[in-house]
Design a protein around this motif. Sequence first.
Motif, mmCIF file in Angstrom:
data_model
loop_
_atom_site.group_PDB
_atom_site.id
_atom_site.type_symbol
_atom_site.label_atom_id
_atom_site.label_comp_id
_atom_site.label_asym_id
_atom_site.label_seq_id
_atom_site.Cartn_x
_atom_site.Cartn_y
_atom_site.Cartn_z
ATOM 1 N N THR A 68 -2.677 -5.408 5.072
ATOM 2 C CA THR A 68 -1.890 -6.084 4.065
ATOM 3 C C THR A 68 -1.703 -5.889 2.555
ATOM 4 O O THR A 68 -0.658 -6.078 1.954
ATOM 5 C CB THR A 68 -1.831 -7.726 4.569
ATOM 6 O OG1 THR A 68 -3.123 -8.057 4.277
ATOM 7 C CG2 THR A 68 -1.410 -7.943 5.678
ATOM 8 N N THR A 128 3.942 2.706 1.466
ATOM 9 C CA THR A 128 4.237 1.552 0.577
ATOM 10 C C THR A 128 5.693 1.659 0.225
ATOM 11 O O THR A 128 6.484 0.722 0.035
ATOM 12 C CB THR A 128 3.546 1.373 -0.689
ATOM 13 O OG1 THR A 128 3.547 2.527 -1.404
ATOM 14 C CG2 THR A 128 2.022 1.172 0.029
ATOM 15 N N TYR A 134 -0.463 -3.100 -4.179
ATOM 16 C CA TYR A 134 0.801 -3.315 -3.250
ATOM 17 C C TYR A 134 0.302 -3.955 -2.074
ATOM 18 O O TYR A 134 -0.857 -4.188 -1.426
ATOM 19 C CB TYR A 134 1.228 -1.946 -2.752
ATOM 20 C CG TYR A 134 2.451 -2.230 -1.725
ATOM 21 C CD1 TYR A 134 3.741 -2.448 -2.353
ATOM 22 C CD2 TYR A 134 2.497 -2.235 -0.440
ATOM 23 C CE1 TYR A 134 4.868 -2.854 -1.653
ATOM 24 C CE2 TYR A 134 3.372 -2.331 0.444
ATOM 25 C CZ TYR A 134 4.698 -2.860 -0.316
ATOM 26 O OH TYR A 134 5.767 -3.010 0.731
ATOM 27 N N ARG A 135 1.052 -4.952 -1.799
ATOM 28 C CA ARG A 135 0.965 -5.981 -0.775
ATOM 29 C C ARG A 135 2.200 -5.807 0.229
ATOM 30 O O ARG A 135 3.045 -5.897 -0.292
ATOM 31 C CB ARG A 135 0.397 -7.501 -0.663
ATOM 32 C CG ARG A 135 1.531 -8.173 -1.267
ATOM 33 C CD ARG A 135 1.041 -9.807 -1.547
ATOM 34 N NE ARG A 135 2.164 -10.713 -1.554
ATOM 35 C CZ ARG A 135 2.984 -10.420 -2.899
ATOM 36 N NH1 ARG A 135 2.603 -9.550 -3.986
ATOM 37 N NH2 ARG A 135 3.847 -11.329 -3.151
ATOM 38 N N GLN A 136 2.018 -6.172 1.549
ATOM 39 C CA GLN A 136 3.096 -6.246 2.454
ATOM 40 C C GLN A 136 4.039 -7.248 2.139
ATOM 41 O O GLN A 136 3.538 -8.246 1.776
ATOM 42 C CB GLN A 136 2.476 -6.074 3.986
ATOM 43 C CG GLN A 136 1.928 -5.086 4.602
ATOM 44 C CD GLN A 136 2.643 -3.786 4.848
ATOM 45 O OE1 GLN A 136 3.896 -3.841 4.754
ATOM 46 N NE2 GLN A 136 2.111 -2.731 4.459
ATOM 47 N N GLU A 167 10.277 -2.603 -1.972
ATOM 48 C CA GLU A 167 9.871 -1.181 -2.082
ATOM 49 C C GLU A 167 9.880 -0.897 -3.425
ATOM 50 O O GLU A 167 10.912 -1.174 -4.291
ATOM 51 C CB GLU A 167 10.816 -0.480 -1.163
ATOM 52 C CG GLU A 167 10.471 1.125 -1.225
ATOM 53 C CD GLU A 167 11.372 1.922 -0.076
ATOM 54 O OE1 GLU A 167 12.195 2.698 -0.451
ATOM 55 O OE2 GLU A 167 11.479 1.351 1.054
#
Length: 108
Positions: A55, A75, A92-94, A98
């Motif tokens: 994540t 990502t 970056y995290r889920q 974008e």
Amino acid sequence: IRVWVDELMTVCPNSMSIPKWLKAIYTAGRSRHCSVIGCSQRPTGIPPICIANSTHYFVFAMPQPADRKKMVDITGCLEMYEKPDKYVFWYYRQGMDEGEAEQAKLKL
């Protein structure tokens, strides 16, 4: 419980090999309050299940273009094609939009 694997490729010697215990933590660990911090300098060589169940991504300067491309593919953040400066990384995290990777600097 948190498991930290300093070099993921040492326990996953190829992209299709993952120990049962590590697979269990990646796929069902949250329900048991267990997580993994898996570190690798070569994301192209680690099993897809590790990436698919991650994540958060902290992406430092990777010398191989294939590794940077892998992180862009995961990502959607084109910025990750660029190598960050020394002590700087992309985060970056889920769930982030974008192309919304953030850049941060380690404070040592």
